[in-house]
Design a protein around this motif. Structure first.
Motif, PDB file in Angstrom:
ATOM      1  N   VAL A  29       0.842  -1.182   0.000  1.00  0.00           N
ATOM      2  CA  VAL A  29       0.000   0.000   0.000  1.00  0.00           C
ATOM      3  C   VAL A  29       0.882   1.238   0.000  1.00  0.00           C
ATOM      4  CG1 VAL A  29      -1.978  -1.038   1.172  1.00  0.00           C
ATOM      5  CG2 VAL A  29      -0.156  -0.059   2.552  1.00  0.00           C
ATOM      6  N   THR A  30       0.271   2.387  -0.366  1.00  0.00           N
ATOM      7  CA  THR A  30       0.970   3.655  -0.239  1.00  0.00           C
ATOM      8  C   THR A  30       0.740   4.197   1.166  1.00  0.00           C
ATOM      9  OG1 THR A  30       1.459   5.735  -1.370  1.00  0.00           O
ATOM     10  CG2 THR A  30      -0.874   5.176  -1.104  1.00  0.00           C
ATOM     11  N   ASN A  31       1.159   5.423   1.420  1.00  0.00           N
ATOM     12  CA  ASN A  31       1.031   6.004   2.762  1.00  0.00           C
ATOM     13  C   ASN A  31       0.945   7.522   2.655  1.00  0.00           C
ATOM     14  OD1 ASN A  31       3.837   7.355   3.527  1.00  0.00           O
ATOM     15  ND2 ASN A  31       4.270   5.514   2.308  1.00  0.00           N
ATOM     16  N   PRO A  32       0.528   8.206   3.704  1.00  0.00           N
ATOM     17  CA  PRO A  32       0.370   9.661   3.639  1.00  0.00           C
ATOM     18  C   PRO A  32       1.672  10.446   3.775  1.00  0.00           C
ATOM     19  CG  PRO A  32      -1.067   8.669   5.312  1.00  0.00           C
ATOM     20  CD  PRO A  32      -0.032   7.660   4.952  1.00  0.00           C
ATOM     21  N   GLY A  33       2.806   9.767   4.027  1.00  0.00           N
ATOM     22  CA  GLY A  33       4.023  10.484   4.346  1.00  0.00           C
ATOM     23  C   GLY A  33       5.046  10.599   3.245  1.00  0.00           C
ATOM     24  N   THR A  34       4.994   9.717   2.253  1.00  0.00           N
ATOM     25  CA  THR A  34       6.007   9.733   1.199  1.00  0.00           C
ATOM     26  C   THR A  34       5.782  10.858   0.207  1.00  0.00           C
ATOM     27  OG1 THR A  34       6.271   7.333   1.364  1.00  0.00           O
ATOM     28  CG2 THR A  34       7.078   8.380  -0.634  1.00  0.00           C
ATOM     29  N   ARG A  35       4.540  11.069  -0.183  1.00  0.00           N
ATOM     30  CA  ARG A  35       4.200  12.075  -1.191  1.00  0.00           C
ATOM     31  C   ARG A  35       3.134  13.010  -0.633  1.00  0.00           C
ATOM     32  NH1 ARG A  35       3.813   7.019  -3.184  1.00  0.00           N
ATOM     33  NH2 ARG A  35       5.371   6.315  -4.713  1.00  0.00           N
ATOM     34  N   ASP A  36       3.090  14.230  -1.143  1.00  0.00           N
ATOM     35  CA  ASP A  36       1.988  15.120  -0.812  1.00  0.00           C
ATOM     36  C   ASP A  36       0.678  14.470  -1.247  1.00  0.00           C
ATOM     37  OD1 ASP A  36       1.353  18.211  -0.168  1.00  0.00           O
ATOM     38  OD2 ASP A  36       0.047  17.501  -1.779  1.00  0.00           O
ATOM     39  N   TRP A  37      -0.359  14.606  -0.423  1.00  0.00           N
ATOM     40  CA  TRP A  37      -1.629  13.940  -0.710  1.00  0.00           C
ATOM     41  C   TRP A  37      -2.230  14.399  -2.037  1.00  0.00           C
ATOM     42  CZ3 TRP A  37      -3.932  15.321   4.744  1.00  0.00           C
ATOM     43  CH2 TRP A  37      -3.138  14.742   5.732  1.00  0.00           C
ATOM     44  N   THR A  38      -2.035  15.665  -2.363  1.00  0.00           N
ATOM     45  CA  THR A  38      -2.581  16.153  -3.629  1.00  0.00           C
ATOM     46  C   THR A  38      -1.850  15.553  -4.825  1.00  0.00           C
ATOM     47  OG1 THR A  38      -1.142  18.116  -3.657  1.00  0.00           O
ATOM     48  CG2 THR A  38      -3.280  18.337  -2.560  1.00  0.00           C
ATOM     49  N   VAL A  39      -0.557  15.249  -4.657  1.00  0.00           N
ATOM     50  CA  VAL A  39       0.204  14.597  -5.724  1.00  0.00           C
ATOM     51  C   VAL A  39      -0.301  13.171  -5.927  1.00  0.00           C
ATOM     52  CG1 VAL A  39       2.493  13.779  -6.423  1.00  0.00           C
ATOM     53  CG2 VAL A  39       2.243  16.029  -5.358  1.00  0.00           C
ATOM     54  N   ILE A  40      -0.557  12.460  -4.816  1.00  0.00           N
ATOM     55  CA  ILE A  40      -1.106  11.107  -4.932  1.00  0.00           C
ATOM     56  C   ILE A  40      -2.427  11.142  -5.698  1.00  0.00           C
ATOM     57  CG2 ILE A  40      -2.014   9.128  -3.661  1.00  0.00           C
ATOM     58  CD1 ILE A  40      -0.143   9.886  -1.354  1.00  0.00           C
ATOM     59  N   ALA A  41      -3.312  12.035  -5.288  1.00  0.00           N
ATOM     60  CA  ALA A  41      -4.626  12.121  -5.930  1.00  0.00           C
ATOM     61  C   ALA A  41      -4.510  12.521  -7.395  1.00  0.00           C
ATOM     62  CB  ALA A  41      -5.504  13.119  -5.179  1.00  0.00           C
ATOM     63  N   SER A  42      -3.625  13.468  -7.692  1.00  0.00           N
ATOM     64  CA  SER A  42      -3.443  13.922  -9.066  1.00  0.00           C
ATOM     65  C   SER A  42      -2.919  12.809  -9.959  1.00  0.00           C
ATOM     66  CB  SER A  42      -2.484  15.115  -9.096  1.00  0.00           C
ATOM     67  OG  SER A  42      -2.277  15.566 -10.423  1.00  0.00           O
ATOM     68  N   THR A  43      -2.014  11.999  -9.413  1.00  0.00           N
ATOM     69  CA  THR A  43      -1.469  10.880 -10.188  1.00  0.00           C
ATOM     70  C   THR A  43      -2.577   9.896 -10.546  1.00  0.00           C
ATOM     71  OG1 THR A  43       0.648  11.129  -9.047  1.00  0.00           O
ATOM     72  CG2 THR A  43       0.269   9.063 -10.209  1.00  0.00           C
ATOM     73  N   PHE A  44      -3.394   9.537  -9.569  1.00  0.00           N
ATOM     74  CA  PHE A  44      -4.503   8.616  -9.843  1.00  0.00           C
ATOM     75  C   PHE A  44      -5.491   9.224 -10.841  1.00  0.00           C
ATOM     76  CE2 PHE A  44      -3.441   6.496  -5.723  1.00  0.00           C
ATOM     77  CZ  PHE A  44      -3.340   5.206  -6.213  1.00  0.00           C
ATOM     78  N   ALA A  45      -5.837  10.476 -10.659  1.00  0.00           N
ATOM     79  CA  ALA A  45      -6.803  11.117 -11.548  1.00  0.00           C
ATOM     80  C   ALA A  45      -6.279  11.196 -12.981  1.00  0.00           C
ATOM     81  CB  ALA A  45      -7.158  12.510 -11.029  1.00  0.00           C
ATOM     82  N   THR A  46      -4.975  11.434 -13.118  1.00  0.00           N
ATOM     83  CA  THR A  46      -4.375  11.485 -14.447  1.00  0.00           C
ATOM     84  C   THR A  46      -4.408  10.113 -15.115  1.00  0.00           C
ATOM     85  OG1 THR A  46      -2.918  13.302 -13.769  1.00  0.00           O
ATOM     86  CG2 THR A  46      -2.301  12.091 -15.752  1.00  0.00           C
ATOM     87  N   LEU A  47      -4.054   9.071 -14.362  1.00  0.00           N
ATOM     88  CA  LEU A  47      -4.144   7.709 -14.901  1.00  0.00           C
ATOM     89  C   LEU A  47      -5.578   7.367 -15.301  1.00  0.00           C
ATOM     90  CD1 LEU A  47      -1.783   5.823 -12.406  1.00  0.00           C
ATOM     91  CD2 LEU A  47      -1.305   6.337 -14.806  1.00  0.00           C
ATOM     92  N   ASN A  48      -6.539   7.798 -14.495  1.00  0.00           N
ATOM     93  CA  ASN A  48      -7.942   7.533 -14.822  1.00  0.00           C
ATOM     94  C   ASN A  48      -8.371   8.253 -16.091  1.00  0.00           C
ATOM     95  OD1 ASN A  48      -8.343   5.832 -12.658  1.00  0.00           O
ATOM     96  ND2 ASN A  48      -9.240   7.401 -11.335  1.00  0.00           N
TER      97      ASN A  48
END
Length: 331
Positions: free
Chosen positions: A63-82
């Motif tokens: 799993v991922t975690n809240p500490g490695t990347r900024d939360w908005t970067v995580i969300a943006s990456t998923f949204a871009t893949l989608n």
């Protein structure tokens, strides 16, 4: 029941993509990977290539975690893949173990995890969220939809999962422990006014198809050590008095420590404390009929997906056995 697969992002990255393609051809529904960017390659780069060369599988970190990347970067990456490939992603998330500890950092707090789940899910689904007092929204991602599945063992983390998670990830395949954990998540969901049936349940563990049980145990003993890391945190926080099932706390008493250089690897030299009984309970080993029996037990508990960890020396043989004999029987 869906059957997923969990891969490590070991180089060459091309090999991970090829294994994902084999998994889709065999009928697997999800391709998950580890997410520890120092120990292995960057998963989100590999997800893009997997999605580009497949048509159906859903990808995400386990799993991922809240500490490695900024939360908005995580969300943006998923949204871009989608946006690129359709809504074929899922976010598995926990407090953080190997990805943070190898940096000298500690797992995130449950408060941080809760907020991260809500922010990542909201932004990844085109919604407005508030973060650090600012209202944010990806105006470019109105059609993106992202589920966030939470990995948890301890009582407070299980409650959090029931309150805000779209799914629950349990990394061990013991039906008795799974029943206890799933029950805790469902109870928390009901208390929060949610429909417990709306939460998806994923059990993830090594599966090894074959007849040499002694060899299979040695190949999968590492998993008990990995789970032991999380259990040790729970015992340190709550003690040994009923916060989690006793079967989880008893076996780690002989635990001496953990070397993340061998994290998630067969032949792990510091997991000798894990007894055969725990390997047999946490993993699914032996001939096909053993796997079918255990999966039926998990399915009866309401498990929606079993994700196969393939960190052993019979990856292709197990993948093929699941594709030809097990997935058709349980799908």
């Amino acid at each position: 029941m869906d059957i997923g697969v969990v891969l490590q992002n070991d180089p060459p990255a091309r090999g991970v993509v090829e294994m994902a393609k084999k998994a889709e051809a065999a009928g697997f529904s999800h391709v998950w990977t580890f997410d520890s960017h120092v120990l292995w390659q960057e998963p989100f780069v590999i997800y893009s290539k997997i999605l580009d060369e497949t048509e159906r599988v859903i990808v995400g970190p386990m799993v991922t975690n809240p500490g490695t990347r900024d939360w908005t970067v995580i969300a943006s990456t998923f949204a871009t893949l989608n946006e690129l490939y359709g809504n074929r992603t899922v976010c598995g998330i926990g407090r953080g173990d190997s990805a943070l500890r190898v940096l000298g950092a500690q797992p995130q707090t449950l408060g941080q995890l809760r907020e991260a789940v809500q922010v990542i899910k909201g932004l990844g689904s085109g919604e407005k969220v508030t973060l650090r007092g600012k209202e944010l929204q990806f105006a470019w991602a109105p059609d993106s939809r992202l589920e966030v599945w939470v990995a948890a063992y301890g009582p407070k983390a299980l409650a959090l999962t029931g309150e805000v998670g779209d799914g629950y990830i349990l990394q061990l395949a013991d039906p008795d422990i799974a029943a206890w954990m799933i029950g805790a998540v469902r109870s928390a969901a009901e208390k929060a006014g949610r429909d417990p049936k709306s939460i998806k349940f994923c059990v993830a563990a090594p599966a090894y198809v074959g007849d040499d049980l002694e060899h299979q145990r040695e190949q999968c003993r590492w998993f008990g050590g990995m789970v032991g890391n999380h259990v040790a945190d729970i015992v340190a926080r709550y003690g040994e008095g009923g916060a989690v099932p006793q079967a989880l706390t008893d076996y780690i008493k002989a635990r001496q420590g953990y070397d993340y250089a061998e994290h998630g690897r067969a032949g792990n030299s510091h997991t000798t404390f894990v007894p055969d009984e725990i390997v047999d309970r946490f993993c699914i080993l032996g001939p096909v009929e053993n796997h079918l029996k255990r999966l039926e037990e998990l399915k009866a508990l309401g498990v929606d997906q079993f994700a196969v960890y393939l960190q052993h020396d019979a990856k292709l043989a197990t993948l093929e056995a699941y594709g030809s004999q097990i997935i058709p029987a349980v799908a």
